[in-house]
Every structure is written in structure tokens, then in C-alpha cells.
Write an enzyme that holds these catalytic residues in place. Structure first.
Site, PDB file in Angstrom:
ATOM      1  N   HIS A  15      -8.193  -5.637   6.997  1.00  0.00           N
ATOM      2  CA  HIS A  15      -7.928  -4.619   8.024  1.00  0.00           C
ATOM      3  C   HIS A  15      -8.233  -5.139   9.422  1.00  0.00           C
ATOM      4  O   HIS A  15      -9.367  -5.413   9.772  1.00  0.00           O
ATOM      5  CB  HIS A  15      -8.669  -3.303   7.774  1.00  0.00           C
TER       6      HIS A  15
ATOM      7  N   GLU B 151      -2.499  -1.661  -3.281  1.00  0.00           N
ATOM      8  CA  GLU B 151      -3.593  -0.886  -2.698  1.00  0.00           C
ATOM      9  C   GLU B 151      -3.209   0.586  -2.679  1.00  0.00           C
ATOM     10  O   GLU B 151      -2.034   0.934  -2.544  1.00  0.00           O
ATOM     11  CB  GLU B 151      -3.848  -1.334  -1.255  1.00  0.00           C
TER      12      GLU B 151
ATOM     13  N   HIS C 232       0.856  -1.189   0.000  1.00  0.00           N
ATOM     14  CA  HIS C 232       0.000   0.000   0.000  1.00  0.00           C
ATOM     15  C   HIS C 232       0.893   1.240   0.000  1.00  0.00           C
ATOM     16  O   HIS C 232       1.115   1.841   1.049  1.00  0.00           O
ATOM     17  CB  HIS C 232      -0.895  -0.002   1.226  1.00  0.00           C
TER      18      HIS C 232
HETATM   19  C1  DXP Z   1      -6.648  -0.737   3.126  1.00  0.00           C
HETATM   20  C2  DXP Z   1      -6.232  -1.325   4.405  1.00  0.00           C
HETATM   21  O1  DXP Z   1      -7.007  -1.495   5.307  1.00  0.00           O
HETATM   22  C3  DXP Z   1      -4.872  -1.764   4.568  1.00  0.00           C
HETATM   23  O2  DXP Z   1      -4.578  -2.489   3.453  1.00  0.00           O
HETATM   24  C4  DXP Z   1      -3.855  -0.672   4.587  1.00  0.00           C
HETATM   25  O3  DXP Z   1      -2.861  -1.030   3.675  1.00  0.00           O
HETATM   26  C5  DXP Z   1      -3.180  -0.542   5.870  1.00  0.00           C
HETATM   27  O4  DXP Z   1      -2.289   0.536   5.698  1.00  0.00           O
HETATM   28  P1  DXP Z   1      -1.135   0.769   6.795  1.00  0.00           P
HETATM   29  O5  DXP Z   1      -0.262  -0.444   6.748  1.00  0.00           O
HETATM   30  O6  DXP Z   1      -0.478   2.042   6.301  1.00  0.00           O
HETATM   31  O7  DXP Z   1      -1.842   0.902   8.104  1.00  0.00           O
HETATM   32  N1  LIG Z   2      -6.355  -4.556   2.923  1.00  0.00           N
HETATM   33  C1  LIG Z   2      -5.961  -4.919   4.273  1.00  0.00           C
HETATM   34  C2  LIG Z   2      -4.476  -5.116   4.319  1.00  0.00           C
HETATM   35  O1  LIG Z   2      -3.829  -5.221   3.288  1.00  0.00           O
HETATM   36  C3  LIG Z   2      -3.798  -5.218   5.611  1.00  0.00           C
HETATM   37  O2  LIG Z   2      -4.499  -4.583   6.655  1.00  0.00           O
HETATM   38  P1  LIG Z   2      -3.898  -4.844   8.127  1.00  0.00           P
HETATM   39  O3  LIG Z   2      -3.889  -6.329   8.330  1.00  0.00           O
HETATM   40  O4  LIG Z   2      -2.491  -4.273   8.120  1.00  0.00           O
HETATM   41  O5  LIG Z   2      -4.838  -4.128   9.060  1.00  0.00           O
END
Ligand code: DXP
Ligand SMILES: NCC(=O)COP(=O)(O)O
Length: 240
Positions: free
Chosen positions: A193, A72, A45
């Protein structure tokens, strides 16, 4: 028995790497090790401030990853759109983050942003990139997701995770309703998440048609105590 695949989000590996300014841990090596340990996808991300995943990481990872690559990010950032179109991952997950958010904390309003989403989704799908859009477990948002043309939705699971310990039966209800609507409309279902070793199995067992979970933060924290290979195997076991 869930059919869902595990995509490991390596954002927090990049956080550790960036904290000392060098290349340790090596992000590409860690991603390939995650795959060797059983991960069925790698998620990154890249955020505009590059607090963890850098845009260059995406180029470095793209040709090395052997499983599905999921990028993402916020498609309202032109740099993100260019990054995805240049790298053509298996999947792009569109997340409506605003600048400065500590993490993602809401899904798309697929009614309000219907026309915008139709256009941006078409741009990625024209390049044979599968599109998933980050949404809350709200049936109206799922219904409107259909006409955006998206291939999949990603159910934002923070609300489920927060309520799980106190009342899992209540926590799962909106997600079951959302999943039934998505299945009815022929939209694929991803989720992510705050999923972790405690709440993942119940979620996966109760969400019909779940195709993929992307998990990062909790998995990397668990790996500090259990080791990365053991941790990935434990998450995969929760999806059986
Ligand atoms: C979209 C989502 O919920 C996660 O994929 C996000 O990538 C978390 O980002 P951080 O790792 O910056 O918290
Ligand atoms: N889209 C959710 C993700 O890639 C990871 O979320 P998290 O497990 O770091 O909260």
C-alpha cells in the site's frame, strides 16, 4: 540485498478498462505482459462494487497467470470466499475493508477477531491456499496473528509511505519491530500500500525476512510516463 518478490496489483488497469465499458486495455493480456516484463506475481482486489477488478476477471486470469496469483479482499463477503475457493490462487490476502471505502485503510484487529480469523483461515488453508492477513505495523497485532494460523502477514505500509519523505528513519521503526516479531514467531512477511519508486528500496533493505511486496497504484501511474516494461524493471531494481 532483499529477497522480496514483486507482485503487480492490476486493479488500476481494470479501472481504465471499465471507464469506457469495453475490453481495452485487455486485463489478461496486460497481466501476462507484466509477467513477461519481470513481475513475479499478479495481485487483484475484487471489491463488492466491482469498481475495477470484476469477479469474472478472477476466473479469466486464473488459468492464464504463470507466476503467483494473489487475490485480496474482504473475507466477510461470502461471494469473495466462494470466488477464492473456486479459483484456488497461490495466495489469498484477507483485508478488513468496509463497503464504500475509497481504498484499504486499516489492518485486522487480530485480538478482537481472533476466533473469526482462525475459522476463515482454516477454510482456505484446508484447500492448500496460502493465507496472508493485512495488518498494521503493531507488535501486538503480529503476536495475535500467530494463533490465527495465518501463513503470512501483509504489513500495511501507508503510514510508512506518508512519513518517508520527512523522516524515513522514524517511519521505518514500527515496521522493523513488526518484522522482528513476525520472524520470531515464524510468520512470513509481505507488505503493500503506497509503496513506490522513492520509498521501496529503503523499506526492502530494512525489513528482515520480507518475502513479497504488492504494488499497484504508484506503479501504474509511473508506467504512464516510463512505460510498463521499464517501470516494472525499475521496481525490480529497487528490490535488489
Ligand atoms: C490492500 C491494499 O492495500 C491494496 O492491495 C488494495 O488492493 C488497494 O485497493 P484499490 O486499488 O482499490 O485502492
Ligand atoms: N496490497 C497492496 C497492493 O496490492 C497494492 O497497493 P497500492 O500499491 O495500489 O497502494
Amino acid at each position: 540485498m532483499s529477497q522480496a518478490k514483486l507482485s503487480v496489483n492490476i486493479n488500476k488497469i481494470a479501472t481504465l478498462r471499465n471507464s469506457r465499458g469495453g475490453n481495452n486495455p485487455n486485463l489478461v493480456k496486460t497481466a501476462l505482459d507484466c509477467e513477461r516484463f519481470g513481475a513475479q506475481g499478479i495481485t487483484v482486489h475484487p471489491r463488492p462494487d466491482e469498481r475495477h477488478i470484476r469477479y469474472q476477471d478472477v476466473f479469466d486470469l486464473k488459468d492464464k497467470i504463470q507466476t503467483e496469483f494473489n487475490i485480496e479482499g474482504n473475507c466477510e463477503e461470502e461471494k469473495f470466499v466462494e470466488l477464492v475457493l473456486k479459483n484456488k490462487p497461490a495466495q489469498v490476502t484477507l483485508v478488513p475493508d468496509v463497503l464504500g471505502q475509497i481504498t484499504s485503510n486499516h489492518g485486522w484487529d487480530t485480538i478482537k477477531h481472533q476466533n473469526y480469523l482462525q475459522d476463515i483461515i482454516a477454510k482456505f488453508r484446508e484447500q492448500n491456499i496460502r493465507v496472508s492477513i493485512f495488518v498494521d505495523a503493531n507488535v501486538e497485532m503480529i503476536e495475535a496473528a500467530k494463533t490465527t494460523g495465518t501463513d503470512r502477514i501483509e504489513l500495511y505500509t501507508e503510514a510508512y509511505a506518508k512519513q518517508f519523505e520527512n523522516n524515513r528513519e522514524k517511519a521505518i521503526l514500527p515496521y522493523i519491530a513488526a518484522a522482528h516479531k513476525a520472524n520470531e514467531l515464524g510468520i512470513g512477511i509481505n507488505a503493500g500500500h503506497d509503496l513506490d519508486l522513492h520509498n521501496l528500496h529503503y523499506f526492502a533493505q530494512n525489513i528482515p525476512g520480507l518475502l513479497e511486496v504488492s504494488i499497484g497504484h504508484a506503479l501504474i501511474v509511473d508506467a504512464l510516463y516510463l512505460g510498463l516494461e521499464n517501470t516494472i524493471q525499475r521496481y525490480l531494481y529497487q528490490l535488489k
